[in-house]
Structure formats: structure tokens, C-alpha cells
Design a protein around this motif. Structure first.
Motif, PDB file in Angstrom:
ATOM      1  N   LEU A 356      -9.730   6.025 -55.677  1.00  0.00           N
ATOM      2  CA  LEU A 356     -10.406   5.257 -56.733  1.00  0.00           C
ATOM      3  C   LEU A 356     -11.124   6.175 -57.713  1.00  0.00           C
ATOM      4  N   ALA A 357     -11.700   7.264 -57.207  1.00  0.00           N
ATOM      5  CA  ALA A 357     -12.347   8.237 -58.098  1.00  0.00           C
ATOM      6  C   ALA A 357     -11.332   8.814 -59.076  1.00  0.00           C
ATOM      7  N   ALA A 358     -10.151   9.155 -58.573  1.00  0.00           N
ATOM      8  CA  ALA A 358      -9.101   9.682 -59.451  1.00  0.00           C
ATOM      9  C   ALA A 358      -8.679   8.629 -60.480  1.00  0.00           C
ATOM     10  N   MET A 359      -8.584   7.369 -60.053  1.00  0.00           N
ATOM     11  CA  MET A 359      -8.199   6.311 -60.979  1.00  0.00           C
ATOM     12  C   MET A 359      -9.243   6.134 -62.078  1.00  0.00           C
ATOM     13  N   LEU A 360     -10.524   6.226 -61.713  1.00  0.00           N
ATOM     14  CA  LEU A 360     -11.590   6.080 -62.707  1.00  0.00           C
ATOM     15  C   LEU A 360     -11.536   7.198 -63.753  1.00  0.00           C
ATOM     16  N   LEU A 361     -10.980   8.335 -63.383  1.00  0.00           N
ATOM     17  CA  LEU A 361     -10.813   9.437 -64.338  1.00  0.00           C
ATOM     18  C   LEU A 361      -9.606   9.227 -65.243  1.00  0.00           C
ATOM     19  N   GLY A 362      -8.690   8.324 -64.837  1.00  0.00           N
ATOM     20  CA  GLY A 362      -7.497   8.050 -65.639  1.00  0.00           C
ATOM     21  C   GLY A 362      -6.196   8.449 -64.979  1.00  0.00           C
ATOM     22  N   ALA A 363      -6.248   8.841 -63.677  1.00  0.00           N
ATOM     23  CA  ALA A 363      -5.039   9.292 -62.988  1.00  0.00           C
ATOM     24  C   ALA A 363      -4.162   8.139 -62.511  1.00  0.00           C
ATOM     25  N   THR A 393     -19.359  23.579 -52.741  1.00  0.00           N
ATOM     26  CA  THR A 393     -18.503  22.652 -53.486  1.00  0.00           C
ATOM     27  C   THR A 393     -17.580  21.916 -52.516  1.00  0.00           C
ATOM     28  N   LEU A 394     -17.714  20.588 -52.507  1.00  0.00           N
ATOM     29  CA  LEU A 394     -16.850  19.751 -51.677  1.00  0.00           C
ATOM     30  C   LEU A 394     -15.535  19.446 -52.380  1.00  0.00           C
ATOM     31  N   ALA A 395     -15.622  19.205 -53.681  1.00  0.00           N
ATOM     32  CA  ALA A 395     -14.430  18.830 -54.449  1.00  0.00           C
ATOM     33  C   ALA A 395     -14.671  19.114 -55.921  1.00  0.00           C
ATOM     34  N   LEU A 396     -13.573  19.166 -56.676  1.00  0.00           N
ATOM     35  CA  LEU A 396     -13.625  19.321 -58.126  1.00  0.00           C
ATOM     36  C   LEU A 396     -13.016  18.095 -58.782  1.00  0.00           C
ATOM     37  N   LEU A 397     -13.665  17.604 -59.822  1.00  0.00           N
ATOM     38  CA  LEU A 397     -13.075  16.574 -60.671  1.00  0.00           C
ATOM     39  C   LEU A 397     -12.505  17.248 -61.903  1.00  0.00           C
ATOM     40  N   HIS A 398     -11.288  16.858 -62.275  1.00  0.00           N
ATOM     41  CA  HIS A 398     -10.658  17.364 -63.497  1.00  0.00           C
ATOM     42  C   HIS A 398     -10.683  16.206 -64.495  1.00  0.00           C
ATOM     43  N   ALA A 399     -11.480  16.358 -65.553  1.00  0.00           N
ATOM     44  CA  ALA A 399     -11.758  15.221 -66.434  1.00  0.00           C
ATOM     45  C   ALA A 399     -11.480  15.555 -67.888  1.00  0.00           C
ATOM     46  N   ASN A 400     -11.010  14.543 -68.614  1.00  0.00           N
ATOM     47  CA  ASN A 400     -10.887  14.622 -70.066  1.00  0.00           C
ATOM     48  C   ASN A 400     -11.855  13.670 -70.758  1.00  0.00           C
ATOM     49  N   GLY A 401     -12.353  12.692 -70.026  1.00  0.00           N
ATOM     50  CA  GLY A 401     -13.251  11.690 -70.594  1.00  0.00           C
ATOM     51  C   GLY A 401     -14.481  11.543 -69.715  1.00  0.00           C
ATOM     52  N   PRO A 402     -15.128  10.379 -69.755  1.00  0.00           N
ATOM     53  CA  PRO A 402     -16.311  10.144 -68.919  1.00  0.00           C
ATOM     54  C   PRO A 402     -15.981  10.345 -67.439  1.00  0.00           C
ATOM     55  N   HIS A 403     -16.932  10.959 -66.703  1.00  0.00           N
ATOM     56  CA  HIS A 403     -16.636  11.260 -65.301  1.00  0.00           C
ATOM     57  C   HIS A 403     -17.722  10.793 -64.337  1.00  0.00           C
ATOM     58  N   ASP A 404     -18.821  10.215 -64.840  1.00  0.00           N
ATOM     59  CA  ASP A 404     -19.952   9.871 -63.967  1.00  0.00           C
ATOM     60  C   ASP A 404     -19.548   8.877 -62.875  1.00  0.00           C
ATOM     61  N   ASP A 405     -18.784   7.855 -63.240  1.00  0.00           N
ATOM     62  CA  ASP A 405     -18.375   6.861 -62.243  1.00  0.00           C
ATOM     63  C   ASP A 405     -17.454   7.481 -61.202  1.00  0.00           C
ATOM     64  N   MET A 409     -18.222   7.820 -57.177  1.00  0.00           N
ATOM     65  CA  MET A 409     -17.273   7.295 -56.189  1.00  0.00           C
ATOM     66  C   MET A 409     -16.855   8.392 -55.219  1.00  0.00           C
ATOM     67  N   LEU A 410     -16.582   9.589 -55.745  1.00  0.00           N
ATOM     68  CA  LEU A 410     -16.170  10.700 -54.892  1.00  0.00           C
ATOM     69  C   LEU A 410     -17.297  11.098 -53.937  1.00  0.00           C
ATOM     70  N   ARG A 411     -18.533  11.104 -54.427  1.00  0.00           N
ATOM     71  CA  ARG A 411     -19.668  11.445 -53.563  1.00  0.00           C
ATOM     72  C   ARG A 411     -19.764  10.468 -52.383  1.00  0.00           C
ATOM     73  N   SER A 412     -19.513   9.198 -52.663  1.00  0.00           N
ATOM     74  CA  SER A 412     -19.614   8.187 -51.596  1.00  0.00           C
ATOM     75  C   SER A 412     -18.480   8.299 -50.581  1.00  0.00           C
TER      76      SER A 412
END
Length: 432
Positions: A356-363, A393-405, A409-412
Motif C-alpha cells: 500500500l505504501a508503494a501504491m500511495l507513491l504511484g507504483a 535505515t529500514l527502507a527507502l522510498l523512491h518518490a516523484n511526488g508527495p510521500h508523507d502518506d 504507511m511503511l512505518r506502520s
């Protein structure tokens, strides 16, 4: 024959005949049976169940409701693979060229994703120029020459299943093993394969949450395959945490390439080798699983599987240079780190939340109309059992747009505890 009589018959616990099942499937597909009656039948099946003969006949009726591919012009035993779906499940990108490199033809139809990340087609379309629309002649030629071709799923492949599934989704009848099994197998039968390997995912990130129900589904699908003349094997594999480290389309292609180069994450490589080994045994390339696994490991180490993947990509219009130099695949504008709040061991990673975190980023797509951003996604840097300190570092988000959500989600999804968790098997069972 009246639908109301068949509903009553199934409601009262009796088996439907081949003719009766054909009447139901044809009538609903053609619109002569209304939604309300089909809903009643689905609920009756959900509550009462179906025997093996009914389930096989339902599978066959749905398969025959639309196009049935004729692959007789392709030499050899055509072997297909299906996964029940999971987070980070890019095994098709590895298994298909790996099996093809052993000389076993893989004529595959795959779909686009709706949910946390793209489907196999979406992942491949992150490669510049790659196309999934092939003529029948191109498709057959590529399989005969390269031993591999992949096209998007036909809109008229098992249309009865598509219509029935949409109704199941809104009538609380999705989680019914005969209906799940016949839905999956109808598309495999219509796709024309001679032999089928099923990857049945188990765990938090899978449709089947526990091994017992996953085994029931696997056994049902294997029996369907056999009854319809298809060699069928089912592998029960873990999906309590994402498979591999990459979740997101271009990232998953890069990770698949790493495995095809002989590296990549151990869990992804091992599951891929197991699936490919079963496929090549069914295809007649090896006498048994152990010989197949050893031979396929050699294909990874020698570069034969990677070269097959590059040839496949080029044959479908893709830029094979991106396979040989995966740094050329799409990349996001920025990386965002998820740091551990405390020290300890990674006890659990909720695969569904990572997806879901990946989907929120646009994946992925929340609706069919959504556009996918191939570059965005998640890279897991710590997995279950790993020791971490506060700030790691537990994980990396690769983002082009908003990433807070996505970050929230990834933290949870991560749970840190004081002790390392008990190890779980990558593969729980093999049904054959």
C-alpha cells in the motif's frame, strides 16, 4: 431448465451436472440470467461447496466462454506459471527466461495490476519500448525461436470468470475455494498451456493467510488441472513479508535482472529456482527436481538466462541495453529514508502495508484508469530477523511526488522487538 430450480438444488446440497453448470455459466455470460439469481447461486455454492467434478466442469465452462488459445503450432510441452499474488512478487520476470533458457517453451499471457503494484505487464512496460501487443504469428514465432513470449491478457479470455468475479466481489462470496480455484484455472486452461505450475502464496501479504487454507486451494487446483488433462504442480510459498527487497515496477525489474545475473536476494532466487525447476521437469528438460535446480543454477551463473531475457525483450520491441545496464531503467527524483525508532530485531513486516505504501507513491493503481509511475516504489534494507539499531535505515522510498502518506504507511508495516523471531520456511509444501 430453470435457474430457480438449480439454485434450490445447490442450496439443498446436491451436485449440479455438467449440463446444468453449462446452462448457468452461458446464461449469466449472455445476460439471460440476472445478477440477483446468479448472486443466489454463488451464495449457495459458498455455503454448500462443490465436489471435484462440479469444480472441474465450472472451470471448463468458464474457460470455453470466450477465446481458447490454440498453441499447437508451438513445438514441445508448453508450460505456464501462475502466482496467486503477493508483494514484491516478480518471479515471472526471472522464471520465464530461466525456463526458456533450458529449452522449455513459455507462452505466457499476463495482466496489468490493480492494487499495490503493477502486474507483470506493467513491470515489463517500464523497459523502454517494450510492447505486449503481438500478433498471433509474432507470438508463436517468438516462442518457437526464443522459447518465450508474453502478451497482455485478451479481453475475451474467460469472460464468464470476469463477470462472475465482479459479482462475487460485491456479494461476499470471494473467499470460497471452489470459486477461487475455478477462476484461476479457467484462465490457465483458456491460455492453452500443456502443464501448469501454481505459486500459491501464504501469509499476511497474500490472499490465503494460513497454510491450511492455502493447501486446500492448491490441492483443488491440482485436481482440476489433472482432471482436464494438464500436468499441474502447486508450490506453497511464504508471503508474510515481501519477496526480495524491491516493491515497484522498474525496481522489481532491476532486482529480477540481479537474480538473472546470478545474484539478487536469497529468498527471491530460491523461490524462483524452485518454480522454474518444477516447470522444466514438467516440460521434459530434466528428469527430476534436483537435476533441474542444479541445471538452472548453472544457467544463472553462465549468463544464459540473462541473455534469454535480453533476447525476449528485444524481440518485443524493448531496449535490451536496459537489461544489460539496468541503471538505465527509470529512477525516481528522490530517496526518502525510513529510520528505526529503536534498536532490536525486525520481528514482522506487514507485506500488505508495504504494498500500500508503494501504491500511495504511484507504483500501483487504485482504479483501472490510474496511470502508473514506473520509477517509484520501496526498497527494503532490513527484513525479518535482521538486527537494527536506533537510526538505522529500514527502507527507502523512491518518490516523484508527495510521500508523507507512503512513509507513514511503511512505518506502520515494521515491528521491532527484543528477540529474533523464529525462522519461517520459504516454501511450505509442494502439491503434485
Amino acid at each position: 431448465m430453470r435457474m430457480v430450480d438449480l439454485i434450490q438444488k445447490k442450496r439443498d446440497g446436491h451436485a449440479l451436472t455438467e449440463e446444468e453448470i453449462g446452462f448457468v455459466v452461458t446464461g449469466y455470460t449472455q445476460g439471460t440470467i440476472p445478477d440477483y439469481q446468479m448472486s443466489a447461486m454463488l451464495m449457495a455454492i459458498y455455503l454448500v461447496g462443490m465436489n471435484d467434478e462440479e469444480t472441474s466442469q465450472l472451470t471448463l465452462a468458464m474457460a470455453r466462454s470466450g477465446d481458447v488459445l490454440d498453441l499447437s503450432a508451438i513445438g514441445g510441452v508448453k508450460v505456464d506459471k501462475h502466482s496467486t499474488g503477493g508483494v514484491g512478487d516478480k518471479t515471472s520476470l526471472i522464471v520465464a527466461p530461466l525456463v526458456a533458457s533450458a529449452g522449455v517453451p513459455v507462452a505466457k499471457m499476463s495482466g496489468r495490476g490493480l492494487g499495490h503494484t503493477g502486474g507483470t505487464v506493467d513491470k515489463l512496460e517500464s523497459i523502454r519500448g517494450f510492447r505486449v501487443e503481438l500478433t498471433t504469428e509474432e507470438f508463436i514465432r517468438n516462442v518457437n525461436e526464443i522459447k518465450l513470449a508474453l502478451v497482455g491478457q485478451s479481453g475475451n479470455l474467460a469472460p464468464a470468470d470476469k463477470k462472475i468475479y465482479a459479482l462475487r466481489d460485491v456479494t461476499a462470496t470471494v473467499s470460497c475455494i471452489p470459486l477461487i480455484a475455478s477462476s484461476i484455472m479457467s484462465k490457465k486452461i483458456a491460455s492453452g498451456a500443456d502443464a501448469i505450475v501454481l505459486d500459491v502464496k501464504v501469509g499476511a501479504g497474500a490472499f490465503m493467510k494460513d497454510v491450511e487454507h492455502a493447501r486446500q486451494l492448491a490441492e483443488t487446483m491440482v485436481r482440476i488441472g489433472r482432471s482436464l488433462g494438464r500436468q499441474t504442480v502447486a508450490v506453497l510459498s511464504d508471503m508474510d513479508q515481501p519477496l526480495g527487497a524491491e516493491i515497484g515496477n522498474a525496481g522489481e525489474v532491476r532486482e529480477a535482472i540481479a537474480v538473472l545475473q546470478g545474484g539478487g536476494p536469497d529468498d527471491l532466487r530460491e523461490v524462483s529456482l524452485a518454480l522454474a525447476a518444477h516447470m522444466t521437469v514438467l516440460g521434459g528438460a530434466y528428469p527430476d527436481f534436483d537435476a533441474a535446480r542444479a541445471g538452472l543454477q548453472q544457467s544463472l551463473e553462465s549468463g544464459a538466462a540473462l541473455e534469454t531475457f535480453a533476447r525476449f525483450v528485444a524481440a518485443q520491441g524493448g531496449d535490451a541495453e536496459q537489461i544489460r545496464n539496468p541503471d538505465q531503467l527509470p529512477k525516481a527524483e528522490r530517496e526518502v529514508k525510513l529510520a528505526a525508532d529503536e534498536g532490536g530485531y525486525v520481528e514482522f513486516i506487514d507485506a500488505e502495508k508495504v504494498g500500500l505504501a508503494a501504491m500511495l507513491l504511484g507504483a500501483g493503481r487504485q482504479t483501472k484508469e490510474d496511470e502508473i509511475d514506473y520509477a517509484v516504489g520501496v526498497t527494503l534494507q532490513r527484513k525479518v530477523g535482521d538486527r537494527v539499531e536506533a537510526g538505522d535505515t529500514l527502507a527507502l522510498l523512491h518518490a516523484n511526488g508527495p510521500h508523507d502518506d507512503g512513509l507513514a504507511m511503511l512505518r506502520s508495516a515494521y515491528r521491532i522487538g527484543p528477540k529474533p523471531p523464529a525462522a519461517k520456511p520459504l516454501i511450505y509444501d509442494v502439491i503434485q
